[in-house]
Design a protein around this motif. Structure first.
Motif, mmCIF file in Angstrom:
data_model
loop_
_atom_site.group_PDB
_atom_site.id
_atom_site.type_symbol
_atom_site.label_atom_id
_atom_site.label_comp_id
_atom_site.label_asym_id
_atom_site.label_seq_id
_atom_site.Cartn_x
_atom_site.Cartn_y
_atom_site.Cartn_z
ATOM 1 N N TRP A 342 0.818 -1.207 0.000
ATOM 2 C CA TRP A 342 0.000 0.000 0.000
ATOM 3 C C TRP A 342 0.855 1.260 0.000
ATOM 4 C CZ3 TRP A 342 -4.562 -0.787 -1.645
ATOM 5 C CH2 TRP A 342 -5.230 -1.984 -1.359
ATOM 6 N N THR A 343 2.059 1.187 0.587
ATOM 7 C CA THR A 343 2.966 2.335 0.507
ATOM 8 C C THR A 343 3.388 2.576 -0.941
ATOM 9 O OG1 THR A 343 3.793 1.957 2.749
ATOM 10 C CG2 THR A 343 5.164 3.289 1.281
ATOM 11 N N LEU A 346 0.442 3.984 -2.895
ATOM 12 C CA LEU A 346 0.175 5.368 -2.518
ATOM 13 C C LEU A 346 1.235 6.312 -3.079
ATOM 14 C CD1 LEU A 346 -1.520 7.361 -0.853
ATOM 15 C CD2 LEU A 346 -0.027 6.865 1.104
ATOM 16 N N CYS A 350 0.510 9.363 -5.560
ATOM 17 C CA CYS A 350 0.879 10.720 -5.142
ATOM 18 C C CYS A 350 1.879 11.344 -6.107
ATOM 19 C CB CYS A 350 1.449 10.699 -3.730
ATOM 20 S SG CYS A 350 0.236 10.334 -2.451
#
Length: 820
Positions: A342-343, A346, A350
């Motif tokens: 998920w990092t 994300l 971003c």
């Protein structure tokens, strides 16, 4: 727009692969460090070793327990106490009592960690004779393993002995077993004993003996040497992997965001065409989001799979390097996969959103005008973010210097502080890229030919490309310079302290963990030509600070404060060393109470509580100044070091020979002042070095791969530019040399920015050391930095010239008309 997205993914394969590689490797890095961190959180309970077959073990007071308003605070004693004689007598009435003793032994051709024990304790491991017999005389021993055979005579620091038997090596120690009588002579104090009796009866017998513990079952492991070594190793591993994970997370997020931003910036012409065709800003942004989601999801999943493959190899490496116990392995944990996946997703989203926001806001004509030359590269958000981070870094540095400069010397601080500056400099890089590039290429641009001018103008015109390619170099150089420079600076500061403190002409050290007996010290005092002889012992004192924190401070116990003043120059901030007596103590400025004349409650190395007057106060320094007490406050502690000054007119060589003769029977080491300073100066030990290499190695390997990846992306985007150069008359080799020179220029730009970050970090550490009264210069690791920059240069040139060479194999006219 989804159809357009799918078509652009197929045609822009180089950018797609570059983004995929950067993100998947970043997620793999997070997965590996996350799995290692999760596996280091808990250590299994170690089973008893030396006393696995012992019925009951009774151990003397070995821990200090101090009650506080928030509960008891405990610390292991530097000098544990023996079981009281009265208690031993009571235990002998219950059954057979075997006193245990442990002492260091040094033997020629023997292992360096030999330890001596009485033979009667061998049965409690249990050890069994596999060759020869048990020792019967004072000069007979039994050894573990096969490094010596029965019949051999060994020269040891305890005298010449004969090996009469061997026992199997059980893996946890290299032991030498003496007769019980000889072991008692060599080590008179017994800290623990084995009782062959019922455990409940033993507990009744020791009741009332303060601090005496009865160990049975798995608790017998506390009678082994260093019973907490596994948990301590796991705590160290947890800190190491936590640091590695933090650095890896920063590097991966930094590089992935930079790569995605560059990938989107390469598509300004495409965005302009979409806007011209009627696409709204929202549609452009949704296009980029859809691509980021697709690439992010697939790359994050691939990174998790790659990380699960790499984690066991990391675990095996830390075991081989001695950083972790032999049983350490990667456990079955799931949260590191979720965190990494998920990092990664994300960060991909971003990075894509941030980089595409400006493209969605510009008009079609403006977007098309910005294709060839980068303008307005510094947006308002970039100014605010970069300036805010730079201001934060400078303000926090000032606060630390004003409030607690010693905090800047801690590993967690000097590992994390560079991240703020690296991010700030990277965000502000477009401001300095163009003038810095023109400065670096000023001389080549004035040489005959157009190559130098083209290198300067191409690098200066493509600010976004230059900044994106320089980013991995910036991270690499800044991290290597800051971390390696911090350890080198601290080592040099410690060496400076040792050099300034030592005024003795010779330093005599006891072998191993032992000490000099009174006869040896008397012989040293009697050496002709020795003006001052100052014996000292290693001990510790404990103090309760703020009413709740029990703090241990290493201390030196000296026999004569006047002799201490003659052989050492303590870094005193107040008071005099000669004022030290049996009712006082010398402390440092880190103590809560550090005013001369003030009384402080302390506990000595054996747990005895005393109230001592502060005779003098030392500066904080690098944190190793400790405390000083007299020998009366360290009863029973053997002398382990003797400082000697040579009388005026005496022959220093003759004095050195006399000192060696005096300590000859005990095996002491005589060193000159320069030899002692060189040996005692702080050095990065093997474990710390391996840990630092792990943190740097992971980060630098990733940034190296990212550099290659970004260079390939940047070069693939210049197909038309290279073809135009060919059509203008440049030869293939001229174009390749131009590409290589541009790559070197960009690497130098990144190296200069990284060097600025490293210098700023080390300057903060230097200022902290000055405030702590340590006058040493910062030590920038030029050799490693040169190696890092050279490696980056080779990677960058190779990653740009090779794809450029492949592009130039096509016909120039065909390449000039390639679709974008």
């Amino acid at each position: 727009m989804l159809t357009v997205t799918l078509h652009t993914l197929r045609t822009r394969w180089a950018t797609l692969v570059g983004s995929f590689v950067a993100l998947s490797l970043g997620v793999a890095l997070l997965t590996v460090t996350g799995l290692a961190l999760a596996s280091s959180l808990d250590a299994p309970d170690r089973a008893p070793e030396r006393f696995a077959a012992a019925p009951v073990v009774v151990r003397g007071l070995d821990a200090l327990r101090v009650p506080t308003p928030v509960g008891d605070r405990t610390e292991r004693l530097a000098r544990p106490r023996a079981v009281p004689a009265g208690t031993v007598a009571e235990l002998r009435r219950l059954g057979r009592v075997v006193e245990d003793r442990s002492f260091a032994v040094r033997a020629e051709r023997g292992p360096g960690d030999l330890v001596g024990h009485p033979w009667s304790t061998a049965a409690f491991a249990p050890y069994g004779i596999d060759a020869g017999r048990a020792p019967r005389a004072a000069d007979e021993v039994v050894v573990t393993g096969d490094w010596a055979a029965p019949g051999e005579r060994l020269r040891t620091d305890r005298g010449v002995v004969e090996v009469v038997g061997t026992v199997p090596d059980r893996g946890f120690e290299n032991a030498v077993f003496y007769t019980d009588a000889e072991a008692a002579r060599l080590s008179p104090v017994s800290l623990q004993l084995v009782v062959d009796a019922d455990a409940s009866a033993v507990r009744d017998a020791v009741r009332g003996s303060a601090g005496v513990r009865v160990l049975t079952g798995d608790e017998r492991r506390y009678a082994d040497a260093d019973p907490e070594r596994d948990s301590e190793a796991m705590t160290a591993m947890n800190a190491l992997f936590g640091t590695a994970g933090g650095v890896s997370a920063f590097v991966s997020v930094f590089v992935v965001a930079s790569t995605f931003a560059f990938a989107v910036a390469q598509r300004r012409r495409e965005f302009g065409l979409l806007r011209t065709a009627g696409a709204t800003p929202g549609q452009v942004r949704r296009t980029v989001l859809a691509e980021g989601l697709a690439v992010g999801a697939v790359a994050s999943a691939a990174g998790c799979a790659l990380g699960s493959y790499g984690a066991p190899h990391l675990a095996a490496w830390v075991v081989d390097e001695g950083l972790a116990p032999a049983w350490f392995s990667i456990g079955d944990h799931t949260w590191p996969y979720h965190t990494a996946f998920w990092t990664g997703l994300l960060v991909a989203l971003c990075g894509a959103v941030t980089a595409s926001w400006r493209a969605g806001r510009t008009g079609p004509a403006q977007a098309l005008r910005e294709v060839s030359v980068d303008t307005r590269t510094m947006t308002r958000g970039r100014w605010l973010s970069g300036g805010g981070l730079l201001l934060t870094a400078l303000v926090t540095l000032g606060i630390a210097l004003a409030g607690d400069p010693g905090d800047l010397l801690h590993r967690k601080t000097y590992v994390t502080r560079p991240m703020l500056l690296i991010t700030a400099v990277a965000l502000l890089a477009p401001v300095v890229v163009r003038p810095l590039t023109r400065l670096l290429a000023w001389l080549p641009a004035r040489l005959p030919g157009a190559a130098g001018m083209l290198v300067r103008d191409n690098a200066a015109a493509g600010v976004r490309r230059t900044a994106a390619v320089a980013a991995p170099v910036l991270v690499t150089v800044a991290l290597a310079g800051s971390l390696l420079g911090a350890t080198a600076t601290l080592n040099e500061a410690g060496a400076t302290e040792t050099r300034e403190r030592t005024t003795a002409d010779f330093v005599v050290e006891a072998p191993g963990d032992g000490g000099f007996d009174a006869e040896t010290v008397d012989r040293l005092r009697a050496v002709p030509g020795a003006a001052t002889v100052s014996p000292a012992s290693s001990t510790a004192v404990y103090v309760l600070e703020e009413g709740v924190a029990l703090v241990r401070s290493d201390a030196r116990a000296v026999a004569d404060p006047a002799a201490l003043s003659a052989t050492a120059r303590l870094p005193l901030a107040a008071g005099r060393a000669t004022d030290l007596d049996d009712g006082s103590i010398i402390v440092n400025e880190e103590w809560e109470r550090h005013s001369v004349g003030e009384s402080v409650r302390v506990w000595l190395g054996d747990g005895t509580e005393r109230k001592l007057r502060i005779a003098a106060v030392m500066t904080t320094g690098t944190g190793d100044n400790g405390a000083y007490v007299t020998s009366a406050n360290a009863p029973g502690v053997p002398v382990d070091r003797v400082d000697v000054t040579v009388a005026a007119g005496a022959d220093a060589g003759a004095v050195a020979d006399g000192l060696r003769d005096a300590v000859g029977p005990s095996g002491g080491q005589v060193s000159s002042r320069d030899e002692w300073v060189a040996a005692a100066s702080p050095q990065t030990n093997g474990t710390t070095r391996a840990g630092l290499l792990l943190v740097l190695g992971i980060a630098l390997l990733y940034t190296g791969i990212s550099l290659v990846n970004t260079m390939v992306m940047a070069t693939s985007d210049r197909t038309r530019d290279l073809a135009v150069l060919r059509l203008a008359g440049a030869t293939r080799w001229q174009v390749l040399r131009l590409v290589g020179a541009e790559s070197l220029t960009v690497v130098v730009v990144g190296a200069v920015l990284g060097l600025v970050v490293a210098v700023l970090n080390l300057s903060g550490m230097w200022a902290a050391l000055r405030l702590l009264s340590v006058h040493s210069a910062p030590d920038l690791p030029w050799t490693p930095l040169a190696g890092v920059v050279a490696t980056c240069a080779v990677l960058a040139v190779t990653a740009s010239v090779v794809p450029a060479g492949l592009v130039l194999r096509r016909h120039a006219a065909e390449s000039a008309g390639v679709r974008e």
